[in-house]
Write an enzyme that holds these catalytic residues in place. Sequence first.
Site, short mmCIF file in Angstrom:
data_model
loop_
_atom_site.label_atom_id
_atom_site.label_comp_id
_atom_site.label_asym_id
_atom_site.label_seq_id
_atom_site.Cartn_x
_atom_site.Cartn_y
_atom_site.Cartn_z
N GLU A 13 0.88 -1.19 0.00
CA GLU A 13 0.00 0.00 0.00
C GLU A 13 0.90 1.23 0.00
O GLU A 13 0.96 2.00 0.95
CB GLU A 13 -0.95 0.02 1.20
CG GLU A 13 -2.06 1.08 1.01
CD GLU A 13 -2.84 1.42 2.27
OE1 GLU A 13 -3.38 0.51 2.90
OE2 GLU A 13 -2.87 2.62 2.60
N HIS A 15 2.17 4.63 -1.95
CA HIS A 15 1.56 5.56 -2.89
C HIS A 15 2.55 6.52 -3.54
O HIS A 15 3.59 6.84 -2.98
CB HIS A 15 0.49 6.38 -2.17
CG HIS A 15 -0.52 5.56 -1.45
ND1 HIS A 15 -1.36 4.68 -2.08
CD2 HIS A 15 -0.83 5.47 -0.12
CE1 HIS A 15 -2.15 4.10 -1.18
NE2 HIS A 15 -1.85 4.56 0.01
N HIS A 161 -9.18 1.05 -0.79
CA HIS A 161 -8.42 2.02 -0.01
C HIS A 161 -9.36 3.13 0.46
O HIS A 161 -10.34 3.44 -0.22
CB HIS A 161 -7.30 2.60 -0.88
CG HIS A 161 -6.36 3.48 -0.14
ND1 HIS A 161 -6.60 4.83 0.06
CD2 HIS A 161 -5.17 3.20 0.45
CE1 HIS A 161 -5.59 5.34 0.75
NE2 HIS A 161 -4.71 4.38 1.00
N ASP A 285 2.17 2.21 3.90
CA ASP A 285 1.36 3.39 3.55
C ASP A 285 2.29 4.59 3.32
O ASP A 285 1.96 5.73 3.65
CB ASP A 285 0.31 3.73 4.61
CG ASP A 285 -0.89 4.50 4.02
OD1 ASP A 285 -0.83 4.84 2.82
OD2 ASP A 285 -1.84 4.77 4.75
ZN ZN Z 1 -2.83 4.43 1.86
#
Ligand code: ZN
Length: 322
Positions: A13, A15, A161, A285
């Site tokens: 996850e 980004h 998400h 994240d």
């Molecule tokens: Zn995220």
Amino acid sequence: MATSTGMEIIALEEHYWDPVITDTFAGPNSSRRGELLDRLYDVRDLRIKEMDEAGIDIQVLSHGAPSAQRLDAQTGPAIAREANDILHTTVKAHPDRFAAFAALATAHPESAADELERCVKDLGFKGAMIHGLTNGKFCDGEEYWPIFARAEALDVPIYLHPGYPHPDVIAAYYEDYLGKFPALATAGWGYTVETATQAIRMVLSGVFDAHPKLQMILGHMGETLPFLLWRVNSALSRVENIQTRSFREIFEAHFHVTTSGNFSNPALLCTVQEMGIDRIMFSVDYPFVENKPGVEWAEQLNFSREDREKILSGNVRKLLKL
Ligand code: ZN
């Protein structure tokens, strides 16, 4: 890249931002500033340096929220396609360090399904990520099922998400606290409510009866659902014959969970007890969360070597066929 445990680490996850999509952003998600922006827009040296420093071998890259979910049905498909082509170039530059989830313009479900197929078959992507509401609507509605049908046919997962909550929810639940505590609407609580609601609605929609091989991923240790599974299952099972399987049976057969931004031992233990070790995957994240605390947490987990290996890379290698 070996960490102090000597184990491979894959995070899924993670980004980035691309101006092709972020130029269309307006509202709360457009207000990011400073170092975070530098990291979001970097898909080369800084990112790889910080992966190396933490001991992360591979990031599965996804565009950050709200990604393509606020695009309209007319212009969205071309914008998502362009962003996916650029992401493909990014992965090709470092194929040993990056993999990719597609951005899909869900406002046009049929073309989003076609784009998913193009990304998987032609570009080697590993699935797709959907960020919250599509212009105010949850994606469990039957008009979105072409996307899930295609994901099932392609045997790739869809990552659900968080995205910014519905404006009516913001007004009713959060607004008076946002001046002082803006994260109440996002990572502090609002994201969790939105995404858990989306997952529950998907289970109730019947999409998993129609598509029995469809696989989904939730971040943030399952957005509280492993913790609440007994109660949710108990309450929703009071309605007879709504579907062929119980809530629990469907959730446990179709959802995987990542550790993104939730490095909590008690939360992980609860998730292992409810979901089993084979459905839990390490994630950070990045860059909203730093790599190092995530890896340091994962390294101290008092699990067997075999189970730690599953969480750090084994389970994701299997699910995404890396
Ligand atoms: Zn995220």
